[in-house]
Design an enzyme around this catalytic site. Structure first.
Site, mmCIF file in Angstrom:
data_model
loop_
_atom_site.group_PDB
_atom_site.id
_atom_site.type_symbol
_atom_site.label_atom_id
_atom_site.label_comp_id
_atom_site.label_asym_id
_atom_site.label_seq_id
_atom_site.Cartn_x
_atom_site.Cartn_y
_atom_site.Cartn_z
ATOM 1 N N SER A 174 0.955 -1.083 0.105
ATOM 2 C CA SER A 174 -0.084 -0.117 0.100
ATOM 3 C C SER A 174 1.033 1.181 0.002
ATOM 4 O O SER A 174 1.859 1.479 0.820
ATOM 5 C CB SER A 174 -0.889 0.194 1.163
ATOM 6 O OG SER A 174 -1.588 1.230 1.380
ATOM 7 N N TYR A 199 -2.971 -0.103 9.716
ATOM 8 C CA TYR A 199 -2.772 -0.400 8.363
ATOM 9 C C TYR A 199 -1.330 -0.130 7.951
ATOM 10 O O TYR A 199 -0.922 -1.233 7.294
ATOM 11 C CB TYR A 199 -3.913 0.139 7.602
ATOM 12 C CG TYR A 199 -3.926 -0.319 6.081
ATOM 13 C CD1 TYR A 199 -4.528 -1.659 5.863
ATOM 14 C CD2 TYR A 199 -3.489 0.566 5.242
ATOM 15 C CE1 TYR A 199 -4.532 -1.954 4.416
ATOM 16 C CE2 TYR A 199 -3.372 0.039 3.790
ATOM 17 C CZ TYR A 199 -3.988 -0.948 3.494
ATOM 18 O OH TYR A 199 -4.154 -1.323 2.260
#
Length: 243
Positions: free
Chosen positions: A138, A152
């Protein structure tokens, strides 16, 4: 030599489904894993079969290490080999730092970090020379422009070290390991017309979302002949959000 085989985790929708479709279009037989949506996984497999490929859909929850290993073994047993593995399965925890529980920390790290290690370890037992390991990370692993994504971001950052370690561990066998960092991508999880989409676009250099097919194209390059000398790399496909 038979047709090459790729395994894509989290392949029933979004980025994973786009990767599976692209690899099938490029000539790979494909196996995909899914956590809950058997019908959607079967539909992706059927699309691959319509292209003349063999396809397999396997239920395997990323947080269950045994199921991850079993998916690798079933892929090899059913399709005969394994040449490319794409670790894509993931979740998107979001919320204030103070509200994150230890149970959430354990689950997110299990899904993103532990499952990726287990997947790579199991795949490495079968990958031939020229094999490829590709993890989906990501852009938040490199830059966190807004709050509430600490857990995250931490879990996806772990894939940087994993990828570099795999590249060294497996390079002598001619196996590459790379990481693709998507930015805001138009999926059900983060639609380009969602409530926060305009803000996300504002952080990008190009002022737009990526499509799942954009991510799949980079994965396909890494999986193909053009990617044979790329290893240990973290490649952003993020419309410039990490610049």
């Amino acid at each position: 030599m038979g047709r090459k085989v790729a395994l894509v985790t989290g392949g029933s929708r979004g980025i994973g489904a786009a990767i599976a479709r692209r690899l099938a279009a490029d000539g790979f037989d494909v196996a995909i894993t899914y956590a809950a949506e058997a019908g959607r996984a079967a539909a992706v497999a059927a699309e691959a079969e319509a292209l003349g490929r063999r396809a397999l859909a396997v239920r395997a929850r990323a947080e269950d290490a045994g199921e991850v290993v079993a998916a690798v073994e079933r892929t090899v047993a059913t399709l005969g080999r394994l040449d490319v593995v794409v670790g894509n399965a993931g979740i998107a925890p979001y919320g204030p730092l103070e509200d994150v529980t230890l149970e959430e920390v354990d689950r997110v790290l299990a899904v993103h970090a532990r499952a990726s290690f287990v997947l790579a370890q199991a795949a490495a037992r079968h990958l031939p020379e020229g094999g490829r390991i590709i993890m989906i990370g990501s852009s938040l692993a490199e830059r966190v422009p807004y709050p509430d994504w600490t857990l995250y971001a931490m879990s996806k950052s772990a894939l940087v070290g994993l990828t570099k370690g795999l590249a060294r561990d497996l390079g002598s066998r001619g196996i590459t390991a790379n990481l693709v960092h998507p930015g805001s991508t138009d999926t059900e999880m983060n639609p380009a017309d969602g409530p926060g989409a305009d803000e996300e676009r504002s952080y990008t250099a190009l002022g737009r979302y990526c499509s799942p097919e954009d991510i799949a194209a980079t994965v396909a390059h890494l999986a193909g002949e053009g990617g044979r000398n790329i290893t240990g790399a973290a490649i952003p496909v993020d419309a410039g959000v990490s610049t």
